[in-house]
Design an enzyme around this catalytic site. Sequence first.
Site, short mmCIF file in Angstrom:
data_model
loop_
_atom_site.label_atom_id
_atom_site.label_comp_id
_atom_site.label_asym_id
_atom_site.label_seq_id
_atom_site.Cartn_x
_atom_site.Cartn_y
_atom_site.Cartn_z
N TYR A 141 0.85 -1.19 -0.16
CA TYR A 141 -0.09 0.19 0.01
C TYR A 141 0.86 1.28 0.00
O TYR A 141 0.39 2.45 -0.17
CB TYR A 141 -0.91 0.04 1.23
CG TYR A 141 -2.07 -0.96 1.19
CD1 TYR A 141 -2.32 -1.85 -0.01
CD2 TYR A 141 -2.85 -1.23 2.31
CE1 TYR A 141 -3.35 -2.63 0.03
CE2 TYR A 141 -3.91 -2.13 2.13
CZ TYR A 141 -4.23 -2.80 0.97
OH TYR A 141 -5.06 -3.70 0.90
N LYS A 192 3.22 -15.51 1.76
CA LYS A 192 2.73 -16.03 0.58
C LYS A 192 4.34 -16.54 -0.09
O LYS A 192 4.82 -15.97 -1.29
CB LYS A 192 2.25 -15.25 -0.54
CG LYS A 192 2.04 -15.95 -1.96
CD LYS A 192 0.62 -17.01 -1.75
CE LYS A 192 0.23 -17.63 -3.21
NZ LYS A 192 -0.58 -18.63 -3.07
N ASP A 224 -3.67 -18.00 0.98
CA ASP A 224 -4.84 -18.68 0.37
C ASP A 224 -5.29 -19.79 1.18
O ASP A 224 -6.44 -19.88 1.33
CB ASP A 224 -4.57 -19.16 -1.18
CG ASP A 224 -2.93 -19.89 -1.12
OD1 ASP A 224 -2.10 -19.67 -0.01
OD2 ASP A 224 -2.81 -20.50 -2.39
N ASP A 248 -5.49 -6.68 5.67
CA ASP A 248 -6.50 -5.98 5.44
C ASP A 248 -7.82 -6.95 4.94
O ASP A 248 -8.82 -6.82 5.42
CB ASP A 248 -6.27 -4.89 3.99
CG ASP A 248 -7.29 -4.20 3.85
OD1 ASP A 248 -8.38 -3.69 4.58
OD2 ASP A 248 -7.15 -3.48 2.67
N ASP A 252 -10.93 -8.58 7.44
CA ASP A 252 -12.61 -8.31 7.30
C ASP A 252 -13.37 -9.67 7.18
O ASP A 252 -14.46 -9.80 7.34
CB ASP A 252 -12.52 -7.65 5.73
CG ASP A 252 -12.89 -6.30 6.07
OD1 ASP A 252 -12.57 -5.59 7.00
OD2 ASP A 252 -13.36 -5.69 5.02
#
Length: 361
Positions: A141, A192, A224, A248, A252
């Site tokens: 980000y 990852k 994943d 992020d 959620d």
Amino acid sequence: MSKKIAVLPGDGIGPEIVREALKVLDCLRQEFGVAVETEEALVGGAAYDATGTPLPPETLELAKAADAVLLGAVGGPRWEPLDYSVRPERALLGLRSELGLFANLRPAVLYPQLADASTLKPEVVSGLDILIVRELTGGIYFGKPRGVRTLDDGERVGINTLIYSESEIRRIAQVAFDTAMKRGKRLCSVDKANVLECTELWREVVTEVGRDYPAVELSHMYVDNAAMQLVRAPKQFDVMVTTNMFGDILSDCAAMLTGSIGMLPSASLDEKGKGMYEPIHGSAPDIAGKGVANPLATILSLGMLFRYTFSDEDIAARIDKAVEAALDSGVRTADIWSEGTRKVSTAEMGDAVVAALRAQA
Ligand code: NAD
């Protein structure tokens, strides 16, 4: 010496829910001798309307000078046409970067009283109590180069950069291990590493930091698989730590396991444990001004403030217990209401928590 909380109610339901958290704070002062001062300032759209900027210098100064910040929510359709640089949400990014809030802690707890609120089967989620530690000021980000460019042949390309330094990984890993020590002593680091070299380094550094915490059981999981496991068997997790973008998304996902966005608090901490505390939801413009918003996420955020910045576990636990007792008494705001419970307003829910706190005194 009295401690100081900067209170930034913000927009939409922000002022309504923060008002209830301040009622709780008043009760803590009266019943338990808590010595905390508060000072309010404008943030978000309300600040833009009054001053032309969503994060006025006075607000930033107050936030910097205070021991902690309690924030409601910012944003709303009225400010959506504004230029990106003065949109209410920019205030959050400004506060995070100016205060150095690099560690975002988001618990997802399913209260037994609300087991029906989740879309998952009760046996999968009942008793769920996990905490996601998300790196908040680095990663893709913020990484450079970034942007959209046009190549010589006229083709456009979009670029973002995933970058983490060893020291950035080390400090978030330390927060995660420290947090795990205060909970179930199990930490799952999500990356990852099979595809992204940056997160290969992430895995290496988290493992190194783990040597200083032999009591914590460390595991690693690809993102994943972590997304799948969160939905398949979320109770296997205690604390999870991950990068800004993975956090992020996963936080959620974890939040929705509980089925009630109005119940979830969050903390964003700096290196010294100073923090900004806020519900995870937004300003809910669809219900603003109606007195129906759920104030519990904000009240629980105040609890996190006492736990993580004031290191006052006694008061934090009292707030958590009072919220549970209010739910036990059968009151529910509209978002968590179900047959057989009593629907109450934002203020009545705040009153129920205050009554439960007084009962503990
Ligand atoms: P939202 O979280 O505000 O609302 C999503 C849904 O959840 C709505 O139906 C809302 O009524 C409901 N809801 C949220 N909080 C609730 C509560 N306490 N009690 C009962 N119901 C509640 O998300 P959105 O609608 O996507 O965004 C609205 C505005 O908030 C946007 O401007 C967005 O940018 C902003 N936003 C701000 C923050 C923040 O301040 N940290 C976070 C997310 C979104």
